[in-house]
Design a protein around this motif. Structure first.
Motif, mmCIF file in Angstrom:
data_model
loop_
_atom_site.group_PDB
_atom_site.id
_atom_site.type_symbol
_atom_site.label_atom_id
_atom_site.label_comp_id
_atom_site.label_asym_id
_atom_site.label_seq_id
_atom_site.Cartn_x
_atom_site.Cartn_y
_atom_site.Cartn_z
ATOM 1 N N UNK A 100 0.833 -1.201 0.000
ATOM 2 C CA UNK A 100 0.000 0.000 0.000
ATOM 3 C C UNK A 100 0.864 1.246 0.000
ATOM 4 N N UNK A 101 0.212 2.379 -0.208
ATOM 5 C CA UNK A 101 0.918 3.659 -0.113
ATOM 6 C C UNK A 101 1.562 3.782 1.257
ATOM 7 N N UNK A 102 0.843 3.380 2.295
ATOM 8 C CA UNK A 102 1.374 3.480 3.656
ATOM 9 C C UNK A 102 2.557 2.548 3.877
ATOM 10 N N UNK A 103 2.471 1.315 3.380
ATOM 11 C CA UNK A 103 3.566 0.367 3.625
ATOM 12 C C UNK A 103 4.851 0.809 2.935
ATOM 13 N N UNK A 104 4.739 1.411 1.758
ATOM 14 C CA UNK A 104 5.930 1.920 1.069
ATOM 15 C C UNK A 104 6.443 3.172 1.781
ATOM 16 N N UNK A 105 5.537 4.002 2.239
ATOM 17 C CA UNK A 105 5.920 5.190 3.013
ATOM 18 C C UNK A 105 6.677 4.764 4.275
ATOM 19 N N UNK A 106 6.195 3.742 4.940
ATOM 20 C CA UNK A 106 6.858 3.256 6.152
ATOM 21 C C UNK A 106 8.272 2.756 5.827
ATOM 22 N N UNK A 107 8.400 2.035 4.717
ATOM 23 C CA UNK A 107 9.728 1.549 4.313
ATOM 24 C C UNK A 107 10.660 2.718 4.022
ATOM 25 N N UNK A 108 10.146 3.755 3.353
ATOM 26 C CA UNK A 108 10.963 4.932 3.051
ATOM 27 C C UNK A 108 11.447 5.595 4.337
ATOM 28 N N UNK A 109 10.575 5.750 5.315
ATOM 29 C CA UNK A 109 10.963 6.386 6.568
ATOM 30 C C UNK A 109 11.937 5.526 7.379
ATOM 31 N N UNK A 110 11.818 4.238 7.204
ATOM 32 C CA UNK A 110 12.678 3.329 7.952
ATOM 33 C C UNK A 110 14.089 3.267 7.375
ATOM 34 N N UNK A 111 14.193 3.393 6.056
ATOM 35 C CA UNK A 111 15.482 3.130 5.424
ATOM 36 C C UNK A 111 16.133 4.326 4.722
ATOM 37 N N UNK A 112 15.391 5.344 4.375
ATOM 38 C CA UNK A 112 16.004 6.515 3.735
ATOM 39 C C UNK A 112 16.515 7.462 4.822
ATOM 40 N N UNK A 113 17.585 7.049 5.478
ATOM 41 C CA UNK A 113 18.131 7.771 6.619
ATOM 42 C C UNK A 113 19.158 8.811 6.150
ATOM 43 N N UNK A 114 18.889 10.087 6.445
ATOM 44 C CA UNK A 114 19.765 11.160 5.976
ATOM 45 C C UNK A 114 21.163 11.070 6.577
ATOM 46 N N UNK A 115 21.271 10.614 7.823
ATOM 47 C CA UNK A 115 22.593 10.561 8.442
ATOM 48 C C UNK A 115 23.452 9.441 7.865
ATOM 49 N N UNK A 116 22.846 8.529 7.121
ATOM 50 C CA UNK A 116 23.594 7.434 6.500
ATOM 51 C C UNK A 116 23.915 7.717 5.026
ATOM 52 N N UNK A 117 23.602 8.911 4.572
ATOM 53 C CA UNK A 117 23.739 9.237 3.163
ATOM 54 C C UNK A 117 25.189 9.515 2.777
ATOM 55 N N UNK A 118 25.667 8.781 1.760
ATOM 56 C CA UNK A 118 26.966 9.046 1.153
ATOM 57 C C UNK A 118 26.736 9.758 -0.177
ATOM 58 N N UNK A 119 27.492 10.826 -0.395
ATOM 59 C CA UNK A 119 27.458 11.529 -1.677
ATOM 60 C C UNK A 119 28.808 11.317 -2.351
ATOM 61 N N UNK A 120 28.810 10.567 -3.431
ATOM 62 C CA UNK A 120 30.030 10.334 -4.206
ATOM 63 C C UNK A 120 29.938 11.144 -5.493
ATOM 64 N N UNK A 121 30.868 12.050 -5.701
ATOM 65 C CA UNK A 121 30.766 13.000 -6.806
ATOM 66 C C UNK A 121 32.064 13.002 -7.612
ATOM 67 N N UNK A 122 31.953 12.790 -8.899
ATOM 68 C CA UNK A 122 33.102 12.856 -9.811
ATOM 69 C C UNK A 122 33.003 14.137 -10.624
ATOM 70 N N UNK A 123 34.032 14.967 -10.517
ATOM 71 C CA UNK A 123 34.111 16.221 -11.256
ATOM 72 C C UNK A 123 35.367 16.227 -12.117
ATOM 73 N N UNK A 124 35.462 17.152 -13.080
ATOM 74 C CA UNK A 124 36.668 17.215 -13.920
ATOM 75 C C UNK A 124 37.902 17.565 -13.091
ATOM 76 N N UNK A 125 39.053 17.418 -13.713
ATOM 77 C CA UNK A 125 40.303 17.808 -13.065
ATOM 78 C C UNK A 125 40.204 19.234 -12.541
ATOM 79 N N UNK A 126 40.738 19.453 -11.359
ATOM 80 C CA UNK A 126 40.764 20.797 -10.808
ATOM 81 C C UNK A 126 41.667 21.678 -11.663
ATOM 82 N N UNK A 127 41.303 22.952 -11.858
ATOM 83 C CA UNK A 127 42.135 23.848 -12.658
ATOM 84 C C UNK A 127 43.546 23.938 -12.090
ATOM 85 N N UNK A 128 44.530 23.976 -12.975
ATOM 86 C CA UNK A 128 45.916 24.089 -12.539
ATOM 87 C C UNK A 128 46.160 25.439 -11.890
ATOM 88 N N UNK A 129 46.902 25.434 -10.808
ATOM 89 C CA UNK A 129 47.185 26.688 -10.101
ATOM 90 C C UNK A 129 48.443 27.346 -10.648
#
Length: 953
Positions: A924-953
């Motif tokens: 149900x909408x509620x059961x999926x909502x409950x799963x989201x609240x149980x497992x989408x934990x902000x404090x466990x969030x990893x952000x992995x970001x690939x960007x171009x080479x940093x400009x040469x200094x």
């Protein structure tokens, strides 16, 4: 290492037709029809069309192909083919054929805005996996596989095809929204290969129009064209005389023909249609050379491409000639395969192939991936084998093995003709419409091969090679990392290498075969001690006298396909870190070597013409076997199983060759931004744990041939805790002798083992990791959450629903609303052992200036689903898709093997799949909502970001 395709194909195939992977769908083998005359073939006879398909052409020029086929049942596949691709574009239109393909999903006469995708998803059709399209140089093709048991859906599916054919809305607002999406598709393809392609493509295309008409187009056109231009392009080219519908599936052909006539007969026809020119690549009758380097390239690749006019298959003689090309390819590549498995292989990978090119050409393409610093050796080896065949030909034993293999494939295809999937037929008729390719019926394919193969001669096949391996219209292309630039040869040097090899005193190839049986001794027969039926899934469980357990599920999904798997708990987890590298390589080393009395090359030749293949493996938590067979090959398959338990081997040459290749492949991997990104991600999650981090040369030096064999023998010395799974077209009576003679004869010690919890888990607190690597102005993002999990059937299905509804929202938000990505979605994983854990991942690529706002948008969707749950509409889409996919999966042998293996490994009820739809209804909408609240934990969030080479200094 990725499997690298020959460059001519690697850069052309994404923009042309899809590659046919099955033997029965290869144009060299399958797409023709033969005239039989008193059991003999007239080579000049034209190949008639497949009589089992209903085909015709409407007065306005629109072509149709319709065929009834019940595999899969209650499904139909429909394609719309349009002979319009990027080759027709003017300079100001570059990219519009592809852009128009996109627009056909963004507003049609009967499906405005995004209603097309929305409507079909409600019917269980998956966007991307099912509903899709591609644009090539010469064609655009739309595909729609849908259920055929719903009359309203079937009717609307045909309406979609009609709208695709001529009724795209092409509204300004939708066009402008799509610009950013296509820009991101273009951006995602940028990198080392694209930059190098831009330099060598003109050479490959002989300076023809094809070199400047890549379907993706140019940024200038995509971002700035006047919408009037694409409307005119649509009006000029989307017309019935350039179009065809292909319908194959569980339908009534007469009814479908009536509907096609009703829907497509009124299509707009111009009084003065624009001429559809035919473009080709002219041969320039000279040799060309180009070398290109890039700082992000990880391998040095050499390719020799010799172009020839296309050899069309119109007659029996043409078809016969195509068989000989395939035989040539198979035999010469078998020789290269032996070289690549030697103790000191001359290259990392190599292949030679006579095949279609593009622009009315075909080619002999020879390519190799060089070992670091050994380009000359790899190049000369490839040329040497071409010269060896040119001078001495093939041996009779090689030729007879190839004929045997082709005969076996022909018999297998014929046996499975009633189970042939609709997609195979669709591809045949698509090629017929687009390229005038032939189209054989199943019966005629079988008969023509059966009659032609015995009459082929070795000398004729050798002559094929001599025709294609010539010193004219030859391109030599070299791609390499920048660091190799000064070491690469020039054209004069390469020409001297050809001459050097030509002067060598080559010897005849030595085709080493063995007359010995695989096993040195016959197994001692055991018995079946108990049987238990699992009636709900028509499965039976046996226990053998040595403790081995066997789970058998006879099926009729294929006429002659038997899948075999075996698992036992343990794996590399039982060995210390000091042994990890030897343990992790053990399965591959054994699998790459011979069995019993046959070495690796003798075994490969012994298996020719047999549909039997078994491979051992050792993973982190288990060891086992996997493979397949037909009824004729069962004895061989079980001999292999017995041999892998009792007579395994690791050959010195195999060991040295595999390890040396692995070392060589490490040389330039730090050039690759994606590798550097992945390495940083793994390090953030697992530190420098040897069982997770990419291994280097120091780790490879720890692989011991002796220890690897000891570990393998230990894992397979006791079969008593193995469970075998056999699924397919075999009865209980047919399989029992093999269970008694081979499986019950396996060694048994009665050990009781369990895999070990290594305690390798992701950190409890997330963080952001930014990697700067790469020349292109683009960003890659991966958002990941990890944690402990409540593992059970209800939780699992709610997590699957969360994955689907979150993917839907992310695609709508990041792609459709913000035009910021080409593709994205959520991926949810969960596992029971060694302890219940879950993961959630969201990935996308975008421009450097947009990645942060898109991260915020993705996280906003997390918050919305936690606050409100999914919409009922999105949840219903998930449910119908699951239901429709299950209908198909339940009739696949591979699905049942996976279900049974998973259930037994986890100690769960193997009949749960029969109750799956009941649990699906409870989501149900509620059961999926409950799963989201149980497992989408902000404090466990990893952000992995690939960007171009940093400009040469």
């Amino acid at each position: 290492m990725k499997i690298l395709k020959p460059l001519a194909l690697a850069f052309l195939l994404p923009f042309t037709a899809e590659v046919a992977t099955a033997y029965e769908s290869s144009p060299l083998i399958s797409e023709a029809k033969v005239i039989l005359q008193k059991d003999s073939l007239r080579w000049d006879a034209k190949l008639p069309f497949d009589s089992e398909v209903k085909t015709g052409k409407l007065k306005n020029g629109f072509t149709y192909y319709i065929r009834k086929n019940v595999e899969p049942e209650k499904r139909v596949t429909m394609y719309l083919a349009v002979k319009v691709g990027s080759i027709l574009e003017t300079d100001k239109e570059q990219g519009l054929a592809h852009f128009l393909e996109h627009m056909n999903f963004n507003g049609l006469k009967h499906f405005p805005k995004n209603e097309l995708v929305n409507y079909l998803q409600k019917a269980g059709v998956r966007f991307g996996s099912d509903l899709n399209a591609y644009t090539g140089f010469d064609e655009t093709v739309y595909q729609l596989p849908i259920p055929s048991d719903d009359p309203e859906l079937l009717k609307n599916g045909l309406q979609v095809m009609r709208d695709w054919a001529q009724d795209a809305m092409l509204e300004d607002s939708e066009i402008n929204k799509e610009r950013g999406i296509i820009m991101e598709e273009m951006r995602g393809g940028r990198g080392a290969m694209q930059r190098m392609r831009d330099q060598f493509f003109k050479v490959l295309m002989n300076g023809s129009r094809y070199a400047n008409r890549l379907p993706i187009g140019t940024e200038e056109v995509v971002m700035k064209f006047d919408p009037k231009l694409i409307r005119q392009f649509h009006q000029d080219w989307y017309r019935p005389d350039l179009q065809s519908i292909i319908i194959v599936g569980d339908v009534d052909p007469a009814q479908m023909e009536s509907e096609v006539k009703r829907l497509f007969s009124d299509m707009r026809v111009s009084n003065k249609p624009k001429e559809r020119p035919k473009y080709k690549i002219d041969l320039i009758n000279k040799n060309q050379f180009i070398k290109v380097t890039d700082p992000e390239m990880t391998y040095t690749i050499g390719q020799v491409i010799i172009k020839h006019p296309e050899d069309k298959i119109n007659t029996v003689g043409d078809y016969r000639r195509s068989l000989m090309k395939s035989l040539y390819n198979q035999m010469i590549n078998a020789r290269l395969g032996e070289l690549s498995q030697s103790a000191n292989p001359p290259f990392l990978q190599g292949s030679i192939d006579i095949s279609d090119f593009i622009g009315d050409l075909e080619n002999l393409s020879a390519y190799f991936v060089s070992k670091p610093g050994q380009f000359e050796e790899g190049f000369k080896t490839l040329v040497r084998e071409l010269d060896r065949v040119d001078k001495f030909g093939f041996t009779e034993t090689e030729f007879q093995r190839a004929i045997t293999a082709f005969n076996k494939n022909n018999e297998t295809a014929y046996t499975e003709r009633s189970k042939k999937k609709s997609d195979n037929y669709v591809n045949t008729y698509l090629d017929h419409f687009l390229n005038d390719g032939p189209a054989l019926s199943n019966e005629d394919r079988y008969q023509i091969n059966k009659q032609l193969l015995p009459g082929l001669t070795r000398k004729e096949v050798e002559a094929i090679g001599q025709k294609y391996y010539v010193d004219s219209n030859r391109d030599v292309v070299i791609l390499a990392p920048d660091a190799e630039k000064d070491k690469l040869p020039d054209e004069q040097t390469v020409n001297s290498w050809f001459a050097d090899v030509d002067k060598e005193q080559l010897t005849v190839y030595d085709d080493k075969v063995s007359d010995l049986p695989m096993l040195s001794k016959e197994p001692v027969k055991g018995t079946i001690t108990s049987e238990k039926s699992i009636d709900k899934i028509a499965t039976k469980e046996f226990v053998l006298s040595n403790g081995v357990k066997v789970v058998l599920k006879p099926t009729t999904f294929k006429n002659d396909e038997i899948l075999i798997n075996a698992v036992s708990p343990g794996g590399t987890s039982l060995y210390p870190d000091a042994d990890y590298m030897s343990a992790s390589f053990a399965g591959n080393l054994i699998n790459s070597s011979g069995i019993g009395q046959l070495n690796t090359f003798e075994l490969q030749k012994y298996l020719t013409g047999k549909n039997a293949n078994i491979s051992p493996f050792i993973s982190e938590r288990s060891e086992g076997l996997s493979g397949s067979s037909d009824k004729e090959g069962l004895k061989t398959a079980f001999e292999m199983i017995y041999g892998y338990f009792t007579e395994p081997r690791i050959e010195n040459d195999v060991f040295q060759g595999i390890i040396s290749k692995q070392v060589d492949m490490l040389a330039n991997r730090e050039n690759d931004p994606n590798f550097v990104y992945s390495k940083a991600t793994i390090n953030a999650l697992y530190g420098d744990n040897i069982r997770r981090t990419p291994y280097g040369k120091a780790e490879l030096e720890k692989v011991s041939q002796e220890r690897a064999l000891e570990i393998y023998k230990d894992r397979f010395s006791d079969a008593s805790d193995f469970t075998f799974f056999i699924v397919g077209s075999v009865t209980e009576e047919e399989i029992k002798p093999y269970l008694e003679n081979y499986l019950a004869a396996l060694p048994s010690k009665g050990r009781k083992e369990a895999s070990k919890d290594l305690g390798i888990y992701e950190p409890a607190k997330g963080k952001e990791v930014v990697v700067n690597k790469g020349k292109e102005a683009k960003a890659n993002v991966r958002l990941s959450i990890y944690g402990d999990y409540t593992y059970n059937d209800v939780e699992n299905i709610n997590m699957d629903a969360l994955e689907k509804v979150l993917s839907t929202r992310l695609l709508e938000r990041l792609r459709e609303e913000e035009s910021g990505v080409y593709g994205t979605g959520a991926r949810v994983g969960y596992s029971k052992n060694p302890k219940p854990r879950y993961s959630v991942h969201v990935s996308f690529g975008t421009s450097v200036d947009k990645y942060q706002s898109l991260i915020n948008s993705a996280l906003d969707e997390f918050k919305k689903i936690k606050a409100n749950g999914p919409s009922q509409t999105d949840l219903d889409k998930f449910k119908i898709e699951e239901q429709r996919q299950l209908e198909l999966s339940l009739k696949e042998n591979g699905f049942w093997v996976n279900q049974l293996v998973t259930a037994y490994q986890l100690g769960e009820d193997p009949t749960y799949i029969t109750r799956y739809l009941q649990d699906l209804d409870k989501v149900t909408v509620k059961s999926v909502k409950d799963a989201a609240n149980k497992y989408l934990k902000e404090d466990r969030l990893f952000k992995f970001i690939l960007l171009p080479d940093a400009p040469a200094k």
